[in-house]
Motif scaffolding. Structure first.
Motif, PDB file in Angstrom:
ATOM      1  N   LYS A 328       0.814  -1.215   0.000  1.00  0.00           N
ATOM      2  CA  LYS A 328       0.000   0.000   0.000  1.00  0.00           C
ATOM      3  C   LYS A 328       0.850   1.269   0.000  1.00  0.00           C
ATOM      4  O   LYS A 328       0.519   2.246   0.662  1.00  0.00           O
ATOM      5  CB  LYS A 328      -0.953   0.000   1.200  1.00  0.00           C
ATOM      6  N   SER A 329       1.962   1.243  -0.717  1.00  0.00           N
ATOM      7  CA  SER A 329       2.691   2.496  -0.886  1.00  0.00           C
ATOM      8  C   SER A 329       1.822   3.438  -1.711  1.00  0.00           C
ATOM      9  O   SER A 329       0.903   3.009  -2.415  1.00  0.00           O
ATOM     10  CB  SER A 329       4.031   2.259  -1.578  1.00  0.00           C
ATOM     11  N   ILE A 330       2.082   4.688  -1.640  1.00  0.00           N
ATOM     12  CA  ILE A 330       1.226   5.689  -2.288  1.00  0.00           C
ATOM     13  C   ILE A 330       1.234   5.492  -3.800  1.00  0.00           C
ATOM     14  O   ILE A 330       2.289   5.314  -4.422  1.00  0.00           O
ATOM     15  CB  ILE A 330       1.708   7.102  -1.926  1.00  0.00           C
ATOM     16  N   GLY A 331       0.051   5.551  -4.406  1.00  0.00           N
ATOM     17  CA  GLY A 331      -0.080   5.369  -5.847  1.00  0.00           C
ATOM     18  C   GLY A 331       0.518   6.519  -6.631  1.00  0.00           C
ATOM     19  O   GLY A 331       0.760   7.602  -6.103  1.00  0.00           O
ATOM     20  N   LYS A 332       0.729   6.295  -7.923  1.00  0.00           N
ATOM     21  CA  LYS A 332       1.373   7.291  -8.786  1.00  0.00           C
ATOM     22  C   LYS A 332       0.603   8.608  -8.801  1.00  0.00           C
ATOM     23  O   LYS A 332       1.182   9.682  -8.690  1.00  0.00           O
ATOM     24  CB  LYS A 332       1.503   6.749 -10.212  1.00  0.00           C
ATOM     25  N   GLY A 333      -0.729   8.527  -8.936  1.00  0.00           N
ATOM     26  CA  GLY A 333      -1.524   9.751  -8.971  1.00  0.00           C
ATOM     27  C   GLY A 333      -1.415  10.537  -7.682  1.00  0.00           C
ATOM     28  O   GLY A 333      -1.310  11.771  -7.691  1.00  0.00           O
ATOM     29  N   SER A 334      -1.428   9.820  -6.551  1.00  0.00           N
ATOM     30  CA  SER A 334      -1.327  10.493  -5.256  1.00  0.00           C
ATOM     31  C   SER A 334       0.062  11.085  -5.054  1.00  0.00           C
ATOM     32  O   SER A 334       0.208  12.169  -4.475  1.00  0.00           O
ATOM     33  CB  SER A 334      -1.648   9.507  -4.131  1.00  0.00           C
ATOM     34  N   VAL A 335       1.087  10.373  -5.526  1.00  0.00           N
ATOM     35  CA  VAL A 335       2.451  10.890  -5.420  1.00  0.00           C
ATOM     36  C   VAL A 335       2.568  12.203  -6.195  1.00  0.00           C
ATOM     37  O   VAL A 335       3.126  13.195  -5.711  1.00  0.00           O
ATOM     38  CB  VAL A 335       3.478   9.865  -5.940  1.00  0.00           C
ATOM     39  N   GLN A 336       2.022  12.236  -7.399  1.00  0.00           N
ATOM     40  CA  GLN A 336       2.069  13.459  -8.202  1.00  0.00           C
ATOM     41  C   GLN A 336       1.296  14.578  -7.519  1.00  0.00           C
ATOM     42  O   GLN A 336       1.712  15.743  -7.543  1.00  0.00           O
ATOM     43  CB  GLN A 336       1.517  13.193  -9.597  1.00  0.00           C
ATOM     44  N   ASN A 337       0.177  14.219  -6.903  1.00  0.00           N
ATOM     45  CA  ASN A 337      -0.608  15.212  -6.180  1.00  0.00           C
ATOM     46  C   ASN A 337       0.225  15.826  -5.048  1.00  0.00           C
ATOM     47  O   ASN A 337       0.180  17.045  -4.818  1.00  0.00           O
ATOM     48  CB  ASN A 337      -1.875  14.559  -5.616  1.00  0.00           C
ATOM     49  N   LEU A 338       0.991  15.001  -4.352  1.00  0.00           N
ATOM     50  CA  LEU A 338       1.829  15.492  -3.261  1.00  0.00           C
ATOM     51  C   LEU A 338       2.987  16.349  -3.781  1.00  0.00           C
ATOM     52  O   LEU A 338       3.365  17.340  -3.142  1.00  0.00           O
ATOM     53  CB  LEU A 338       2.367  14.322  -2.444  1.00  0.00           C
ATOM     54  N   VAL A 339       3.535  15.985  -4.915  1.00  0.00           N
ATOM     55  CA  VAL A 339       4.586  16.822  -5.510  1.00  0.00           C
ATOM     56  C   VAL A 339       4.022  18.203  -5.828  1.00  0.00           C
ATOM     57  O   VAL A 339       4.629  19.231  -5.521  1.00  0.00           O
ATOM     58  CB  VAL A 339       5.166  16.168  -6.784  1.00  0.00           C
ATOM     59  N   VAL A 340       2.816  18.228  -6.427  1.00  0.00           N
ATOM     60  CA  VAL A 340       2.188  19.489  -6.823  1.00  0.00           C
ATOM     61  C   VAL A 340       1.787  20.323  -5.612  1.00  0.00           C
ATOM     62  O   VAL A 340       1.967  21.547  -5.597  1.00  0.00           O
ATOM     63  CB  VAL A 340       0.959  19.222  -7.722  1.00  0.00           C
TER      64      VAL A 340
END
Length: 427
Positions: A328-340
């Motif tokens: 359950k590591s953070i998904g790609k979309g959520s990771v990008q959301n956190l970068v933004v």
């Protein structure tokens, strides 16, 4: 009509200057319009005018009606004694300085071409989400591109200012500021308030002392989030015991569990899972802000957020309810959301703090390399033929909509300005 239209008319001098006189009949010549003031005080500063035979340097105040001068109590405010001209649409009453002497007034009524007024009214009265939708196809692509770039920079600066406000409230501690920004980002949209409250309930000073211990980190996070009041299995009981000791040691006050939202969410987005991901990240990314400044590539920034959760949370979405084992590591979309929404605002804030452009350039570069899905607002522009190709485009569209389109602030927008020029005979 709103004052922004008269600001626009005065700034660009789009009015008939033939036999220009004040309402008192004195000849008037505009030598310098002045600089638009976005802070408190008169609307335009450092103007230069010739009234009669005398040159005056000072400010210009703009109102729809001359009587607004008194309605706003400018006659009691010494800042307005520096006004050398009061520009109005209708001079309905005489206006006075604080000492009782008359203020020179210029009425624009009858001096502005009707085509300008009509175009302005069409923009103001448009029923579309994007007021200039009917005019959009006629605006040159370069005008739209440059305005979107401006809107992106303005949005990043606004986000940076928000972070700087937190920075000052946290005694100029960048790691504490990054911690607050990180937790806020981990709430995404649905649980943002819950994570903001958790950031207050669990200070970074406490986290720092236990950041080397994954079990204690989870105990602190789940305990302060209110999930350990009634343990549902042995692991929950273990965390409760650990939290009880730490709560007493640091005099911590847990937040109520009901602050968290689970309805209409996929299990992978449950706050219980997000807390597990946050715990793993705080353990692996100690001195997070320093690492954020050191990162250079999109991959390095994404790696800051993409960390595996503990073994227990690989098999659970809730305490006491085993589920099929899954990483359950953070998904790609959520990771990008956190970068933004975490990395980029922090970089923008640090650029404002240090005045070093490298950080805003890094933030823009990150956004340009990320692919972000469309949303309700970007779809407004897509319907007009514009296409977002990156997160930078999405953020630019959000900035343009929220600052200019939604409040119908067309007179401050380069696109609106171009439309006024194209559809008016007076310019």
């Amino acid at each position: 009509m709103k004052e922004d239209f008269l600001h626009y008319i005065w700034q660009h001098q789009y009015f008939d200057k033939t036999a220009l006189v004040t309402t008192a009949g004195e000849g008037l010549q505009v030598l310098r319009t002045g600089f638009y003031n976005t802070d408190a005080g008169p609307d335009f500063q450092e103007a230069l005018l010739k009234v009669g035979e005398v040159e005056w340097s000072g400010s210009v105040e703009v109102h729809l009606n001359a009587s607004d001068w008194h309605r706003h109590q400018h006659q009691r405010d010494l800042k307005y004694d520096q006004v050398v001209l009061h520009v109005v649409w209708e001079a309905d009453v005489p206006v006075l300085y604080s000492d009782g002497t008359p203020v020179p007034v210029l009425s624009l009524q009858g001096r502005v071409d009707l085509s300008l007024v009509n175009t302005y009214q069409k923009l103001q009265q448009a029923m579309n989400a994007i007021p200039c939708a009917a005019f959009w196809p006629s605006v040159p692509a370069i005008t739209k591109t440059l305005m979107l770039e401006r809107a992106l920079v303005e949005r990043l600066e606004a986000k940076g200012e928000e972070v700087l406000h937190s920075f000052r409230s946290y005694s100029n501690d960048w790691e504490q500021t990054a911690y607050h920004t990180l937790l806020r980002g981990f709430g995404f949209k649905t649980n943002q308030q819950g994570f903001e409250q958790l950031a207050k309930a669990l200070p970074l000073s406490v986290v720092r002392r236990h950041q080397h211990n994954p079990l204690q980190l989870e105990a602190l996070l789940y305990g302060q989030a209110g999930f350990l009041e009634e343990p549902e299995d042995t692991y929950g009981a273990l965390l409760q015991k650990e939290h009880g000791f730490l709560q007493h040691k640091y005099t911590l006050q847990p937040m109520p569990r009901h602050r968290w939202k689970f309805l209409r969410m996929r299990p992978a987005n449950f706050p219980t899972v997000r807390l597990a991901q946050l715990a793993a990240m705080l353990y692996r990314q100690q001195a997070f802000f320093s690492k954020l400044l050191e990162a250079d590539t999109v991959e390095q920034y994404e790696a800051l957020f993409r960390v595996p959760v503990s073994e227990y949370w690989q098999q659970h979405y809730h305490f006491g309810r085993p589920a099929k084992a899954r990483q359950k590591s953070i998904g790609k979309g959520s990771v990008q959301n956190l970068v933004v929404n975490v990395a980029v605002p922090l970089l923008a804030a640090y650029r404002l703090y240090t005045d070093e452009r490298v950080y805003i350039e890094k933030a823009v570069s990150l956004l340009e390399q990320l692919r972000e899905g469309s949303n309700k607002i970007t779809r407004f522009y897509q319907e007009l033929g514009w296409q977002a190709r990156s997160a930078a485009d999405n953020q630019a569209a959000l900035g343009l909509y929220k600052k200019y389109c939604a409040p119908v602030n067309c007179m401050r927008c380069a696109i609106g300005h171009k439309i006024m020029k194209q559809n008016s005979s007076a310019t």
